[in-house]
Design a protein around this motif. Structure first.
Motif, PDB file in Angstrom:
ATOM      1  N   ILE A   1       0.864  -1.184   0.000  1.00 29.27           N
ATOM      2  CA  ILE A   1       0.000   0.000   0.000  1.00 29.27           C
ATOM      3  C   ILE A   1       0.898   1.230   0.000  1.00 29.27           C
ATOM      4  N   ILE A   2       0.585   2.192  -0.843  1.00 33.15           N
ATOM      5  CA  ILE A   2       1.327   3.450  -0.881  1.00 33.15           C
ATOM      6  C   ILE A   2       0.514   4.528  -0.174  1.00 33.15           C
ATOM      7  N   VAL A   3       1.134   5.179   0.789  1.00 31.73           N
ATOM      8  CA  VAL A   3       0.523   6.317   1.479  1.00 31.73           C
ATOM      9  C   VAL A   3       1.447   7.523   1.325  1.00 31.73           C
ATOM     10  N   THR A   4       0.918   8.715   1.552  1.00 34.11           N
ATOM     11  CA  THR A   4       1.743   9.922   1.481  1.00 34.11           C
ATOM     12  C   THR A   4       2.035  10.430   2.886  1.00 34.11           C
ATOM     13  N   ASN A   5       2.913  11.409   2.972  1.00 41.11           N
ATOM     14  CA  ASN A   5       3.058  12.155   4.222  1.00 41.11           C
ATOM     15  C   ASN A   5       2.483  13.560   4.065  1.00 41.11           C
ATOM     16  N   GLN A   6       1.631  13.730   3.044  1.00 44.69           N
ATOM     17  CA  GLN A   6       0.932  15.000   2.831  1.00 44.69           C
ATOM     18  C   GLN A   6      -0.470  14.963   3.429  1.00 44.69           C
TER      19      GLN A   6
ATOM     20  N   GLU B   1       5.978   4.879   1.408  1.00 46.19           N
ATOM     21  CA  GLU B   1       5.602   6.283   1.622  1.00 46.19           C
ATOM     22  C   GLU B   1       5.971   7.142   0.418  1.00 46.19           C
ATOM     23  N   TRP B   2       4.968   7.786  -0.124  1.00 52.15           N
ATOM     24  CA  TRP B   2       5.133   8.775  -1.198  1.00 52.15           C
ATOM     25  C   TRP B   2       5.350  10.124  -0.509  1.00 52.15           C
ATOM     26  N   GLN B   3       6.589  10.600  -0.527  1.00 55.53           N
ATOM     27  CA  GLN B   3       6.977  11.744   0.281  1.00 55.53           C
ATOM     28  C   GLN B   3       6.867  13.061  -0.484  1.00 55.53           C
ATOM     29  N   VAL B   4       6.534  14.111   0.263  1.00 57.41           N
ATOM     30  CA  VAL B   4       6.476  15.460  -0.303  1.00 57.41           C
ATOM     31  C   VAL B   4       7.890  16.033  -0.441  1.00 57.41           C
TER      32      VAL B   4
ATOM     33  N   LEU C   1       4.819  19.645  -1.609  1.00 58.12           N
ATOM     34  CA  LEU C   1       4.067  19.111  -2.740  1.00 58.12           C
ATOM     35  C   LEU C   1       4.545  17.713  -3.114  1.00 58.12           C
ATOM     36  N   LEU C   2       3.651  16.966  -3.760  1.00 57.34           N
ATOM     37  CA  LEU C   2       3.940  15.620  -4.234  1.00 57.34           C
ATOM     38  C   LEU C   2       4.335  15.646  -5.703  1.00 57.34           C
ATOM     39  N   SER C   3       5.195  14.732  -6.095  1.00 62.68           N
ATOM     40  CA  SER C   3       5.589  14.569  -7.495  1.00 62.68           C
ATOM     41  C   SER C   3       5.049  13.245  -8.006  1.00 62.68           C
TER      42      SER C   3
ATOM     43  N   VAL D   1       3.561  18.621   8.519  1.00 55.40           N
ATOM     44  CA  VAL D   1       4.154  19.742   9.258  1.00 55.40           C
ATOM     45  C   VAL D   1       5.575  19.397   9.685  1.00 55.40           C
ATOM     46  N   GLU D   2       5.771  18.175  10.143  1.00 55.36           N
ATOM     47  CA  GLU D   2       7.104  17.736  10.550  1.00 55.36           C
ATOM     48  C   GLU D   2       8.069  17.740   9.362  1.00 55.36           C
ATOM     49  N   SER D   3       7.608  17.287   8.212  1.00 53.97           N
ATOM     50  CA  SER D   3       8.471  17.228   7.026  1.00 53.97           C
ATOM     51  C   SER D   3       8.859  18.617   6.538  1.00 53.97           C
ATOM     52  N   LEU D   4       8.025  19.603   6.822  1.00 52.23           N
ATOM     53  CA  LEU D   4       8.312  20.985   6.426  1.00 52.23           C
ATOM     54  C   LEU D   4       9.242  21.685   7.413  1.00 52.23           C
TER      55      LEU D   4
END
Length: 417
Positions: free
Chosen positions: A115-120, A141-144, A150-152, A380-383
């Motif tokens: 399963i692919i999830v994002t951190n957005q 994880e599909w990371q921003v 933003l996601l690519s 928020v953490e990733s930013l």
């Protein structure tokens, strides 16, 4: 006719007149946490509670009133969205709906499936899937981008494999508010043989939903953020019952939406959904030819186009202000264009606590905004932002005005400059 529609402006004062809470002397800009409701919804609620309120049986009077209310609520929502009634799971909220869906899909997945999830996303569309790792499901994880949030899509393509069974993402983040191209992403996912689950909670209050055209398999909506009662709605594409196990009583096997709605519907809240569609029709009749026969979905699309163009003007004004202020870090696209982002605008101010900004807006100008990570903790953490303090968020809807935005800008300027 289309040129006339494109020039048509929303009568904001007409719209505001339908919302009793807007007369309380405050500027309300925390709509992403929950919108105000129109008088038509209040009327529907009072009518249901005073005349019905019982089990929806039609062989006695109050039961018949209850049944008519619940039926009308469900049917009006389905007609507005342009889908079938049985495709809509109406539950307590989107977090619960996704959790139940995750448990249902788990029953048909095998160890090693991915399963692919994002951190957005809001945690509602992350945590329930991550828990499936306990059953041997592999999470990717599909990371921003850590600078933009933003996601690519190129990153997604690299993550998808023959083992991928599900991709989960947000339509528009409740913090950076950038719009992800759901239709093209759904095609990429389907071409890989997987399903797609979209959190549309931060998108649905601002733009029309074309669920069938987008090709999404599952799509989450929070009605209480789009003028309605505190309910979550999960849209399910037809023909997917073989992909999940029944999460309700054994005798409801094969019956949708019951299979994904353990405990059943909240009758009063479902009945008053029709108050939202009553309001949409009132706005339609005010701005368009009330005598023309059009479907509820077409009415909804035209009205939400009006809403979106007005919100675009609000967002543009606020973003232009934020870009002009020193020490302000705007999160998400630096444009108010409604094809790029929605009118939920988050930022941080260097040297100021976000919660202090929130309190100052309230104390100085009676402006209701909020500061938090808003359950998008991972984003928020990733930013690189303190999750304990969070971001300042201004979330506008069509009933907000340019004058309110100006007051917000003036107050911000007094804080920063």
């Amino acid at each position: 006719m289309s040129d006339q529609i494109s020039r048509l402006e929303l009568d904001v004062e007409f719209c505001r007149g339908h919302f009793p809470n807007l007369s309380n002397g405050w500027v309300y800009m925390e709509n992403a946490g929950g919108s105000y409701v129109p008088q038509s919804l209040i009327d529907r609620t009072v009518d249901y509670l005073s005349k019905g309120r019982t089990q929806p049986y039609d062989h006695y009077e109050s039961g018949a009133v209850s049944k008519a209310g619940v039926d009308t609520g469900e049917e009006s929502l389905a007609a507005m969205l342009g889908v079938k009634r049985e495709q809509l799971v109406i539950g307590a909220n989107t977090t619960v709906n996704f959790f139940v869906l995750a448990q249902g899909l788990r029953g048909k997945m095998a160890e090693g499936n991915e399963i692919i999830v994002t951190n957005q996303d809001h945690e509602a569309n992350i945590g329930c899937w991550r828990r499936l790792s306990e059953s041997g499901i592999v999470l990717r994880e599909w990371q921003v981008n850590a600078d933009t949030g933003l996601l690519s899509v190129d990153d997604l393509k690299r993550l998808i494999s023959p083992r991928t069974k599900l991709v989960c993402l947000t339509h528009a983040s409740n913090i950076v508010a950038a719009i992800n191209d759901i239709k093209s992403i759904a095609k990429i996912v389907h071409d890989a043989g997987a399903l797609v689950c979209v959190d549309g909670v931060a998108y649905c209050p601002h733009a029309k939903l074309e669920l069938v055209d987008w090709g999404v398999d599952f799509y989450g909506i929070s009605l209480y953020k789009m003028l309605g009662p505190h309910l979550g709605v999960l849209y399910c594409k037809e023909g997917l019952t073989d992909y999940f196990t029944n999460q309700n009583h054994f005798f409801l096997e094969g019956r949708m939406p019951a299979m994904l709605n353990p405990g059943g519907r909240l009758y009063c809240s479902v009945a008053c959904i029709a108050g939202v569609t009553d309001y949409i029709k009132s706005v339609y009749d005010k701005h368009f030819d009330a005598g023309t026969e059009v479907s509820p979905h077409e009415q909804y699309c035209k009205v939400f186009d009006l809403f979106g163009r007005h919100e675009e003007a609000l967002a543009t004004k606020l973003i232009d202000c934020l870009k002009s202020l020193p020490k302000v870090r705007l999160l998400g696209p630096a444009t108010g264009s409604r094809t790029v982002r929605k009118a939920t605008i988050a930022f941080v101010i260097d040297g100021m606590k976000s919660k202090d900004v929130m309190k100052a807006m309230s104390a100085k100008s009676k402006i209701s905004i909020a500061a938090s990570h808003f359950y998008s903790y991972r984003l928020v953490e990733s930013l690189g932002i303190d999750t304990a303090d969070g971001v300042v968020r201004v979330a506008m809807l069509h009933y907000n005005t340019l004058a309110e935005v100006q007051l917000l800008c003036d107050t911000l300027q007094s804080l920063v400059c």
